[in-house]
Design a protein around this motif. Structure first.
Motif, PDB file in Angstrom:
ATOM      1  N   ARG A  71     -12.795   4.281  -1.823  1.00  0.00           N
ATOM      2  CA  ARG A  71     -11.508   4.189  -2.537  1.00  0.00           C
ATOM      3  C   ARG A  71     -10.754   2.909  -2.196  1.00  0.00           C
ATOM      4  NH1 ARG A  71     -11.165   9.742  -1.262  1.00  0.00           N
ATOM      5  NH2 ARG A  71      -9.694   9.512   0.458  1.00  0.00           N
ATOM      6  N   PHE A  72     -10.887   2.465  -0.953  1.00  0.00           N
ATOM      7  CA  PHE A  72     -10.104   1.304  -0.503  1.00  0.00           C
ATOM      8  C   PHE A  72     -10.861  -0.017  -0.643  1.00  0.00           C
ATOM      9  CE2 PHE A  72      -6.013   2.364   1.460  1.00  0.00           C
ATOM     10  CZ  PHE A  72      -6.057   3.740   1.473  1.00  0.00           C
ATOM     11  N   ARG A  73     -12.102   0.033  -1.189  1.00  0.00           N
ATOM     12  CA  ARG A  73     -12.961  -1.143  -1.033  1.00  0.00           C
ATOM     13  C   ARG A  73     -12.381  -2.418  -1.650  1.00  0.00           C
ATOM     14  NH1 ARG A  73     -15.159   1.828  -5.205  1.00  0.00           N
ATOM     15  NH2 ARG A  73     -15.828   0.683  -7.058  1.00  0.00           N
ATOM     16  N   ASN A  74     -11.562  -2.298  -2.704  1.00  0.00           N
ATOM     17  CA  ASN A  74     -11.075  -3.513  -3.372  1.00  0.00           C
ATOM     18  C   ASN A  74      -9.730  -4.023  -2.864  1.00  0.00           C
ATOM     19  OD1 ASN A  74     -13.310  -3.413  -5.026  1.00  0.00           O
ATOM     20  ND2 ASN A  74     -12.272  -2.163  -6.568  1.00  0.00           N
ATOM     21  N   VAL A  75      -9.069  -3.269  -2.015  1.00  0.00           N
ATOM     22  CA  VAL A  75      -7.674  -3.630  -1.719  1.00  0.00           C
ATOM     23  C   VAL A  75      -7.388  -3.906  -0.245  1.00  0.00           C
ATOM     24  CG1 VAL A  75      -6.668  -2.492  -3.735  1.00  0.00           C
ATOM     25  CG2 VAL A  75      -7.082  -1.164  -1.665  1.00  0.00           C
ATOM     26  N   GLU A  78      -5.209  -6.735   0.747  1.00  0.00           N
ATOM     27  CA  GLU A  78      -3.826  -6.769   0.240  1.00  0.00           C
ATOM     28  C   GLU A  78      -2.866  -6.318   1.351  1.00  0.00           C
ATOM     29  OE1 GLU A  78      -3.053  -7.671  -2.885  1.00  0.00           O
ATOM     30  OE2 GLU A  78      -5.136  -7.922  -3.529  1.00  0.00           O
ATOM     31  N   TYR A  80      -0.489  -4.528   3.782  1.00  0.00           N
ATOM     32  CA  TYR A  80      -0.237  -3.141   4.219  1.00  0.00           C
ATOM     33  C   TYR A  80      -1.380  -2.158   3.950  1.00  0.00           C
ATOM     34  CZ  TYR A  80       4.508  -4.927   4.487  1.00  0.00           C
ATOM     35  OH  TYR A  80       5.610  -5.687   4.775  1.00  0.00           O
ATOM     36  N   MET A  81      -2.375  -2.565   3.178  1.00  0.00           N
ATOM     37  CA  MET A  81      -3.376  -1.572   2.775  1.00  0.00           C
ATOM     38  C   MET A  81      -4.269  -1.147   3.933  1.00  0.00           C
ATOM     39  SD  MET A  81      -2.406  -0.827  -0.118  1.00  0.00           S
ATOM     40  CE  MET A  81      -3.619   0.317  -0.737  1.00  0.00           C
ATOM     41  N   ARG A  83      -3.360  -0.901   6.993  1.00  0.00           N
ATOM     42  CA  ARG A  83      -2.564   0.019   7.802  1.00  0.00           C
ATOM     43  C   ARG A  83      -2.524   1.406   7.156  1.00  0.00           C
ATOM     44  NH1 ARG A  83       3.505  -0.041   8.266  1.00  0.00           N
ATOM     45  NH2 ARG A  83       3.878   1.689   9.703  1.00  0.00           N
ATOM     46  N   ILE A  84      -2.329   1.430   5.839  1.00  0.00           N
ATOM     47  CA  ILE A  84      -2.293   2.726   5.140  1.00  0.00           C
ATOM     48  C   ILE A  84      -3.638   3.430   5.311  1.00  0.00           C
ATOM     49  CG2 ILE A  84      -2.113   3.833   2.868  1.00  0.00           C
ATOM     50  CD1 ILE A  84      -0.111   1.677   2.076  1.00  0.00           C
ATOM     51  N   LYS A  86      -5.791   3.119   7.676  1.00  0.00           N
ATOM     52  CA  LYS A  86      -5.978   3.575   9.057  1.00  0.00           C
ATOM     53  C   LYS A  86      -5.243   4.912   9.278  1.00  0.00           C
ATOM     54  CE  LYS A  86      -4.363   2.263  13.614  1.00  0.00           C
ATOM     55  NZ  LYS A  86      -2.946   2.563  13.556  1.00  0.00           N
ATOM     56  N   ILE A  87      -4.020   5.013   8.762  1.00  0.00           N
ATOM     57  CA  ILE A  87      -3.255   6.251   8.955  1.00  0.00           C
ATOM     58  C   ILE A  87      -3.934   7.420   8.227  1.00  0.00           C
ATOM     59  CG2 ILE A  87      -1.017   7.377   8.618  1.00  0.00           C
ATOM     60  CD1 ILE A  87       0.236   4.545   8.651  1.00  0.00           C
ATOM     61  N   VAL A  88      -4.401   7.158   7.010  1.00  0.00           N
ATOM     62  CA  VAL A  88      -5.060   8.220   6.251  1.00  0.00           C
ATOM     63  C   VAL A  88      -6.362   8.635   6.948  1.00  0.00           C
ATOM     64  CG1 VAL A  88      -6.126   8.832   4.041  1.00  0.00           C
ATOM     65  CG2 VAL A  88      -4.016   7.507   4.065  1.00  0.00           C
TER      66      VAL A  88
END
Lengths: 97, 278
Positions: A71-75, A78, A80-81, A83-84, A86-88
């Motif tokens: 889900r995060f592969r493209n961002v 960018e 803060y991404m 960090r987000i 890591k928290i998730v």
């Protein structure tokens, strides 16, 4: 708070949510199930109820993390991404202990 | 692409949603009613009370963990007094859109519910006076997707397939097929229904929160809620990727790691129990 199907209910389990039909509460939150309640719930024709305890996850941890990476592969570059993510990730890992 | 669906035609089709035979009857009825500029709280309350099925749905929704409205609300008149006109209008559209979402895009309802919970929690953490108002914005922010899917199922399916194949967001994929995205479509609709400004703006700008003039805080909240719900992978909003967060919106909310952890735990509980409640 796992949802347990009616067949798998056992005495001593505790309702995590009130059981209601329409606007009427039938069994309050925190009710400890005995055989009578389990039989009545069985007669109600519902598929399951919420009881206290850790949730059972629908997919194994490794798969959940793989999907998260996907889900995060493209961002990730960018702001803060990372960090987000890591928290998730920590949250997801916490669901499996 | 020259064969994109023209914006004027799109808008007129969206605005004549009531004429569509495929629109669920509750939504049609509510839509027609809301087009009347002057509908008041009392009239709305009476209308809901006269419809037992609608009453049950609204009360169940208000009392479910996903919304977390204060106390237990047992009557429509109590609900209308406590929550006010715009929240009740939003919930009415919400319950009728549920049917539409389930029919058109499996998982969109769950995504919307997730955003409802997260938007309310952020609003509470930021001390907004009416967190319920913001949670309704979360509930309805993707209403445009359900309507596009209803009216242009073939084209929209193509856009979703493209998003899935190439790893772009559905919002980006839409732009290849339509001259307006679900955000504009939703904005036309809520404007037609005379929703308050903060709802119109959050829907219109939830992908571009920097453009919101009247409700920058609410819009930032819905934008960040959308990102967090996708990050956790709750529901299916038409693609499988997380969009990048708008830095200014993120900074405006300034959520700590603890805040976010707390939000994710609530999201977990509310969405697993909400599947039961509707």
């Amino acid at each position: 708070m796992p949802k347990v199907s009616v067949e798998d209910l056992k005495t001593g389990m505790k309702l995590a949510k009130p059981l209601s039909r329409g606007n009427m509460v039938l069994l309050g939150e925190g009710t400890v199930l005995n055989e009578t309640w389990i039989a009545r719930i069985g007669d109600m024709g519902i598929d399951g109820i919420f009881v206290d305890g850790p949730s059972e996850q629908p997919i194994p941890k490794q798969e959940a993390i793989r999907q998260l990476d996907e889900r995060f592969r493209n961002v990730l570059s960018e702001p803060y991404m990372e960090r987000i993510k890591k928290i998730v990730k920590e949250h997801i890992e916490g669901l499996y202990v | 692409m020259s064969d994109k669906i023209d914006i004027r035609m799109l808008r007129s089709n969206v605005e004549s949603i009531n004429a569509l035979p495929t629109v669920p009857s509750t939504l049609r009825r509510i839509s027609i009613m809301m087009e009347k500029q002057s509908i008041g709280l009392e009239e709305l309350g009476r209308l809901i009370s006269n419809d037992p099925a609608l009453t049950a749905k609204i009360l169940r929704m208000i009392n479910s963990a996903a919304y977390g409205f204060p106390g237990r609300i047992s009557s429509v008149s109590h609900a209308t007094m406590l929550l006010g006109l715009s929240v009740i209008k939003g919930l009415l559209i919400g319950v009728s859109v549920f049917e539409l979402m389930e029919k058109t895009m499996i998982g969109l309802w769950e995504h919307s519910l997730g955003c409802t919970v997260v938007a309310r929690m952020i609003a509470q953490k930021k001390g907004l006076k009416e967190p319920e108002e913001v949670s309704v914005c979360g509930l309805l922010h993707d209403i445009g997707k359900a309507v596009l899917m209803l009216q242009y199922a073939d084209v929209y399916n193509k856009a979703m397939q493209e998003a899935e194949k190439t790893g772009i967001t559905i919002h980006e994929a839409e732009a290849g097929y339509f001259m307006a995205t679900h955000a504009e479509v939703g904005h036309w609709l809520v404007q037609k229904w005379h929703f308050p400004m903060h709802l119109v703006e959050t829907i219109r700008y939830h992908h571009r929160p920097n453009l919101s003039k009247q409700s920058p805080m609410e819009t930032a909240i819905v934008h960040v809620a959308d990102v967090l719900v996708r990050a956790k992978g709750v529901g299916y909003p038409g693609d499988l990727v997380v969009p990048s967060v708008h830095p200014a919106a993120w900074e405006m909310l300034d959520l700590s790691e603890n805040d976010i952890g707390d939000i994710l735990r609530n999201l977990e509980d509310a969405t697993s129990s909400a599947r039961e409640t509707i």
